[in-house]
Design a protein around this motif. Structure first.
Motif, mmCIF file in Angstrom:
data_model
loop_
_atom_site.group_PDB
_atom_site.id
_atom_site.type_symbol
_atom_site.label_atom_id
_atom_site.label_comp_id
_atom_site.label_asym_id
_atom_site.label_seq_id
_atom_site.Cartn_x
_atom_site.Cartn_y
_atom_site.Cartn_z
ATOM 1 N N MET A 51 0.768 -1.603 0.124
ATOM 2 C CA MET A 51 -0.256 0.177 0.414
ATOM 3 C C MET A 51 1.451 0.821 -0.128
ATOM 4 O O MET A 51 1.873 1.467 0.466
ATOM 5 C CB MET A 51 -0.635 -0.123 1.093
ATOM 6 N N GLU A 52 0.625 2.071 -0.820
ATOM 7 C CA GLU A 52 0.830 3.577 -0.180
ATOM 8 C C GLU A 52 0.278 4.186 0.664
ATOM 9 O O GLU A 52 -0.842 4.687 0.948
ATOM 10 C CB GLU A 52 1.199 4.484 -2.179
ATOM 11 N N PHE A 53 1.751 5.126 0.872
ATOM 12 C CA PHE A 53 1.327 6.127 1.905
ATOM 13 C C PHE A 53 1.420 7.146 1.608
ATOM 14 O O PHE A 53 2.312 7.525 0.809
ATOM 15 C CB PHE A 53 1.986 5.896 3.339
ATOM 16 N N PHE A 54 0.523 8.413 2.355
ATOM 17 C CA PHE A 54 0.642 9.643 1.353
ATOM 18 C C PHE A 54 0.746 10.850 2.769
ATOM 19 O O PHE A 54 0.043 10.297 3.682
ATOM 20 C CB PHE A 54 -0.709 10.106 0.882
ATOM 21 N N LEU A 55 0.901 11.876 2.228
ATOM 22 C CA LEU A 55 0.871 12.912 3.992
ATOM 23 C C LEU A 55 -0.191 13.259 3.418
ATOM 24 O O LEU A 55 -0.580 14.000 2.919
ATOM 25 C CB LEU A 55 1.865 13.643 4.380
ATOM 26 N N ASP A 56 -1.567 13.814 4.369
ATOM 27 C CA ASP A 56 -2.690 14.507 4.213
ATOM 28 C C ASP A 56 -2.762 15.857 5.068
ATOM 29 O O ASP A 56 -2.893 16.134 5.801
ATOM 30 C CB ASP A 56 -4.170 13.599 4.439
ATOM 31 N N THR A 57 -2.046 16.382 4.174
ATOM 32 C CA THR A 57 -1.318 18.085 5.070
ATOM 33 C C THR A 57 -0.588 18.695 4.147
ATOM 34 O O THR A 57 -0.519 18.784 2.456
ATOM 35 C CB THR A 57 -0.297 17.776 5.975
ATOM 36 N N ALA A 58 -0.600 20.014 4.111
ATOM 37 C CA ALA A 58 -0.302 21.016 3.479
ATOM 38 C C ALA A 58 1.112 21.676 4.854
ATOM 39 O O ALA A 58 1.991 22.715 4.667
ATOM 40 C CB ALA A 58 -0.995 22.571 2.892
ATOM 41 N N ASN A 59 1.127 21.133 5.577
ATOM 42 C CA ASN A 59 2.665 21.864 6.622
ATOM 43 C C ASN A 59 3.260 21.472 6.265
ATOM 44 O O ASN A 59 3.643 20.185 6.526
ATOM 45 C CB ASN A 59 1.790 21.439 8.169
ATOM 46 N N ILE A 60 4.836 21.946 6.523
ATOM 47 C CA ILE A 60 5.720 22.093 5.845
ATOM 48 C C ILE A 60 7.085 20.727 7.116
ATOM 49 O O ILE A 60 7.509 20.210 5.851
ATOM 50 C CB ILE A 60 6.897 23.335 5.840
ATOM 51 N N ASN A 61 6.850 21.612 8.079
ATOM 52 C CA ASN A 61 7.596 20.996 8.763
ATOM 53 C C ASN A 61 6.993 19.435 9.138
ATOM 54 O O ASN A 61 7.807 18.585 8.741
ATOM 55 C CB ASN A 61 8.042 21.292 10.064
ATOM 56 N N MET A 111 -15.640 -1.409 -3.368
ATOM 57 C CA MET A 111 -15.214 0.083 -4.032
ATOM 58 C C MET A 111 -13.822 -1.063 -5.170
ATOM 59 O O MET A 111 -13.915 -1.000 -6.037
ATOM 60 C CB MET A 111 -15.046 0.913 -3.827
ATOM 61 N N TYR A 112 -13.753 -1.614 -4.263
ATOM 62 C CA TYR A 112 -12.065 -2.788 -4.200
ATOM 63 C C TYR A 112 -12.904 -3.808 -5.878
ATOM 64 O O TYR A 112 -12.447 -3.917 -6.492
ATOM 65 C CB TYR A 112 -11.195 -3.418 -3.274
ATOM 66 N N LYS A 113 -13.544 -4.709 -5.206
ATOM 67 C CA LYS A 113 -14.663 -5.081 -5.480
ATOM 68 C C LYS A 113 -15.468 -5.123 -7.480
ATOM 69 O O LYS A 113 -14.461 -6.056 -7.951
ATOM 70 C CB LYS A 113 -15.586 -6.254 -4.987
ATOM 71 N N LEU A 114 -15.346 -3.666 -7.374
ATOM 72 C CA LEU A 114 -16.042 -3.035 -8.667
ATOM 73 C C LEU A 114 -15.225 -3.004 -9.197
ATOM 74 O O LEU A 114 -15.266 -3.247 -10.514
ATOM 75 C CB LEU A 114 -17.081 -2.261 -8.194
ATOM 76 N N PHE A 115 -13.849 -2.454 -8.429
ATOM 77 C CA PHE A 115 -12.760 -1.677 -9.501
ATOM 78 C C PHE A 115 -11.972 -3.700 -10.470
ATOM 79 O O PHE A 115 -12.203 -2.644 -11.807
ATOM 80 C CB PHE A 115 -11.975 -1.568 -8.627
ATOM 81 N N ILE A 156 -7.455 3.241 -5.755
ATOM 82 C CA ILE A 156 -8.583 3.558 -3.918
ATOM 83 C C ILE A 156 -6.956 4.537 -2.992
ATOM 84 O O ILE A 156 -6.222 4.121 -3.031
ATOM 85 C CB ILE A 156 -9.319 2.393 -3.043
ATOM 86 N N LEU A 157 -7.502 5.639 -3.224
ATOM 87 C CA LEU A 157 -6.733 6.398 -1.949
ATOM 88 C C LEU A 157 -8.092 6.722 -1.459
ATOM 89 O O LEU A 157 -8.414 7.894 -0.925
ATOM 90 C CB LEU A 157 -6.395 7.258 -2.979
ATOM 91 N N ALA A 158 -7.543 5.481 0.026
ATOM 92 C CA ALA A 158 -8.689 6.184 0.912
ATOM 93 C C ALA A 158 -8.079 7.106 2.031
ATOM 94 O O ALA A 158 -6.332 7.452 2.118
ATOM 95 C CB ALA A 158 -8.318 4.566 2.005
ATOM 96 N N ALA A 159 -9.412 7.950 2.184
ATOM 97 C CA ALA A 159 -9.214 8.964 3.165
ATOM 98 C C ALA A 159 -10.067 9.590 4.346
ATOM 99 O O ALA A 159 -11.058 8.522 4.922
ATOM 100 C CB ALA A 159 -8.945 10.434 2.192
ATOM 101 N N SER A 160 -9.667 10.352 5.024
ATOM 102 C CA SER A 160 -10.145 10.794 6.214
ATOM 103 C C SER A 160 -10.219 9.682 7.506
ATOM 104 O O SER A 160 -11.350 9.180 8.113
ATOM 105 C CB SER A 160 -11.563 11.201 5.916
ATOM 106 N N PHE A 161 -8.789 9.974 7.445
ATOM 107 C CA PHE A 161 -8.667 9.032 8.657
ATOM 108 C C PHE A 161 -8.650 9.295 10.220
ATOM 109 O O PHE A 161 -8.007 10.343 10.459
ATOM 110 C CB PHE A 161 -6.963 7.973 9.039
ATOM 111 N N ALA A 181 -8.722 -4.208 2.995
ATOM 112 C CA ALA A 181 -9.920 -4.350 2.059
ATOM 113 C C ALA A 181 -9.668 -3.881 0.982
ATOM 114 O O ALA A 181 -10.684 -3.832 -0.157
ATOM 115 C CB ALA A 181 -11.310 -3.701 2.868
ATOM 116 N N GLY A 182 -8.328 -3.490 0.653
ATOM 117 C CA GLY A 182 -8.213 -3.184 -0.886
ATOM 118 C C GLY A 182 -7.705 -1.600 -0.855
ATOM 119 O O GLY A 182 -7.766 -2.215 -2.061
#
Ligand SMILES: O=C[C@H](O)COP(=O)(O)O
Length: 224
Positions: free
Chosen positions: A1-11, A150-154, A163-168, A180-181
């Motif tokens: 799974m890829e991890f992204f940072l959900d932020t605009a904070n430079i630090n 969604m994974y099954k549909l895809f 799927i880039l799951a968000a809002s954790f 879950a995929g």
């Protein structure tokens, strides 16, 4: 799974990419407004930290296809390679996705709450589709089920979208989303740090050091 940072904070971005396997940064208007600064300068700064190997996802503000398309071209031109335009899955957003994907603008569909919204976005050219796990859970839905369906549909439709799951809000949601995929997850730095944290890991390391120092003395490493 890829991890992204959900932020605009430079630090947070600097620390996140220094310590963890981060594929990119996702933002939205709320996330950018938290930084209380010139948003164009902020985006350029984030882009320069990320370089071209990590992606930056920037959300369009327009609520009609024409404005979304104009913003997408502007941001794409301004920031360069590996930039994804986040577009909400409203009808005007879907219209914009169809048009932009034909012109090779990279798209992340956002504000996704149902598997069918995700499928429509995927079929309209989105590379990533972002379901909002915690916001779904908060209205007595099941964000993990949405991801799994969604994974099954895809899979069934053989779409290329990820799927880039968000809002954790906690690590259990992230863990279940990956099972879950979800192909990727975008999370704040704090949750990234919680993902790696375990008190027994820290106790184990402390005990290793203590046993070693008892015999070999303080600050003696494997180095000569
Ligand atoms: O843009 C997507 C965000 O991950 C939404 O997260 P949030 O529900 O914590 O605002």
């Amino acid at each position: 799974m890829e991890f992204f940072l959900d932020t605009a904070n430079i630090n947070s971005i600097k620390k996140g990419i220094e310590y963890y396997p981060i594929s990119g940064v996702t933002t939205n208007p709320t996330i950018i407004s938290r930084e209380k600064t010139n948003f164009i300068e902020l985006l350029k700064n984030i882009k320069s930290i990320l370089g071209n190997n990590k992606s930056l996802h920037v959300q369009a503000l327009g609520t009609n296809a024409k404005n979304i398309i104009e913003e997408a071209f502007y941001i794409n031109e301004l920031l360069g390679d590996n930039v994804y335009i986040k577009i909400p899955v409203i009808p005007e957003g879907i219209k914009a996705m169809k048009s932009l994907s034909e012109k090779n603008i990279k798209i992340t569909a956002t504000a996704v709450f149902t598997p069918q919204q995700g499928l429509i976005a995927a079929k309209s050219g989105a590379t990533y589709v972002a379901p909002y796990v915690n916001r779904i859970d908060n209205i007595s839905g099941n964000g993990i089920n949405v991801i799994n369906e969604m994974y099954k549909l895809f899979e069934a439709e053989k779409t290329q979208a990820k799927i880039l799951a968000a809002s954790f809000k906690n690590v259990e949601q992230i863990h279940k989303a990956s099972l879950a995929g979800a192909h990727s997850a975008t999370i704040p730095l704090e949750l990234m740090e919680y993902l790696i944290f375990h008190p027994l890991t820290d106790v184990s390391v402390e005990n290793f050091i203590k046993d070693w120092e008892d015999l070999y003395g303080k600050d003696k490493t494997l180095l000569p």
